[in-house]
Design an enzyme around this catalytic site. Structure first.
Site, PDB file in Angstrom:
ATOM      1  N   ASP A   2     -17.304 -75.658 -37.641  1.00  0.00           N
ATOM      2  CA  ASP A   2     -15.979 -75.259 -37.154  1.00  0.00           C
ATOM      3  C   ASP A   2     -14.956 -75.406 -38.286  1.00  0.00           C
ATOM      4  OD1 ASP A   2     -13.665 -74.897 -35.289  1.00  0.00           O
ATOM      5  OD2 ASP A   2     -15.195 -75.236 -33.763  1.00  0.00           O
ATOM      6  N   HIS A  58      -8.767 -76.600 -34.462  1.00  0.00           N
ATOM      7  CA  HIS A  58      -9.813 -76.045 -33.612  1.00  0.00           C
ATOM      8  C   HIS A  58     -11.044 -76.940 -33.489  1.00  0.00           C
ATOM      9  CE1 HIS A  58     -12.708 -72.830 -32.334  1.00  0.00           C
ATOM     10  NE2 HIS A  58     -11.629 -72.304 -31.767  1.00  0.00           N
ATOM     11  N   SER A 238     -14.216 -70.371 -27.100  1.00  0.00           N
ATOM     12  CA  SER A 238     -14.418 -71.504 -28.008  1.00  0.00           C
ATOM     13  C   SER A 238     -14.429 -72.819 -27.247  1.00  0.00           C
ATOM     14  CB  SER A 238     -13.290 -71.553 -29.056  1.00  0.00           C
ATOM     15  OG  SER A 238     -13.454 -70.585 -30.039  1.00  0.00           O
TER      16      SER A 238
END
Length: 311
Positions: A2, A58, A238
């Site tokens: 990620d 994220h 996600s």
């Protein structure tokens, strides 16, 4: 794999494989790799970070959904008893085929921080991939297919988010989510409704007509960890994918005979999924009515941890 992780976040630190605990020695060798070697100007993590660092919020959020728990009530993770390792494959959210591939290679045989002394015995059981490699990042439709297949062949379950290009059909349009070797996840909201942004199949970019996604999971306003020791809500496939990764960890812990049995695990997750999914209207993607299970709208249905373990 990620944007990196804030490894010292209170919900993540105690679950990080490299953490030595109170009084112990913390080492990032074979638990962290940075495939961003030339970072963009002003990137807070720079390039070749020697410790887990998140330059885009994220990855800290997705990791928290898999394993997060600070012991003080922030029980955000599906499988808090699991341990995590990480690899940064994007520079502020932008990846390249080379960066994505390098992280898969690291997971197959984790190395020290110098990229030496690989040890496949320390490879993970399951990888969360809440990203896609579109043509705008230089990815042809099958650019990452071989490395994903090789990762699966190493006994690693490769989960990938389906994408956020819905509700049109044929919008699972980039790897790894479009590949047969990846278990792709769409998103539903808190009421069990398939969210509009969740990408639908079939896969048309490679001409395969492959049915996707395989399953769906919570992906609307999911609360998880954020850099700076914070918590917050984010939405997207996600956020859905890490739920499935956590379920795989739970399943292989409860039923160790399934550990690294990739195809058997995929079949079990789909067979045990809850097919009761709310849609705004009947969908017909790839010639398959959404009342037929599995379909190209939500696959086999909502992932169900308890049903999978007791199936």
């Amino acid at each position: 794999a990620d944007t990196g992780m804030q490894w010292e976040h209170s919900a993540l630190k105690g679950h990080y494989r490299g953490y030595g605990g109170i009084g112990g020695t913390t080492t990032h060798d074979r638990s962290w790799h940075d495939s961003v070697h030339g970072a963009s100007t002003g990137n807070p993590c720079g390039g070749d970070s020697a410790m887990p660092c998140d330059d885009n919020n994220h990855g800290t959020h997705t990791t928290g959904t898999v394993i997060g728990d600070d012991g003080l009530g922030n029980q955000i993770g599906v499988a808090p008893g699991a341990r995590w390792i990480g690899c940064r494959n994007m520079d502020r959210g932008a990846g390249t085929p080379a960066r994505y591939t390098e992280c898969f290679e690291f997971f197959i045989a984790p190395t020290d921080l110098k990229g030496q002394s690989p040890d496949p015995d320390l490879r993970p059981h399951v990888i969360n991939n809440s990203w896609g490699c579109p043509t705008s990042e230089g990815c042809a439709p099958t650019a990452l297919q071989l490395i994903v297949e090789n990762t699966q062949a190493a006994g690693i379950f490769v989960e990938a988010s389906a994408g956020n290009s819905g509700p049109g059909c044929g919008t699972v349009d980039s790897g790894p989510g479009s590949f047969a070797a990846a278990f792709s996840t769409g998103a539903h909201d808190a009421t069990g409704k398939l969210v509009g942004f969740s990408s639908r199949g079939p896969v048309v970019i490679d001409g395969s007509g492959r049915q996707k996604p395989e399953i769906i999971a919570p992906g609307s306003r999911v609360r998880s960890s954020l850099p700076g020791g914070r918590y917050g809500n984010l939405s997207g496939t996600s956020m859905a994918g890490p739920h499935v990764v956590g379920v795989v960890a739970l399943l292989w812990s409860a039923r160790p005979e399934l550990s690294r049995q990739i195809e058997a695990t995929k079949q079990l997750l789909m067979a045990s999924a809850n097919p009761t999914v709310t849609l705004g209207s009947v969908e017909l993607c790839g010639g398959i009515d959404s009342s037929f299970i599995p379909n190209n709208s939500f696959g086999a249905g909502k992932v169900d941890a308890l049903a999978a373990v007791t199936w």
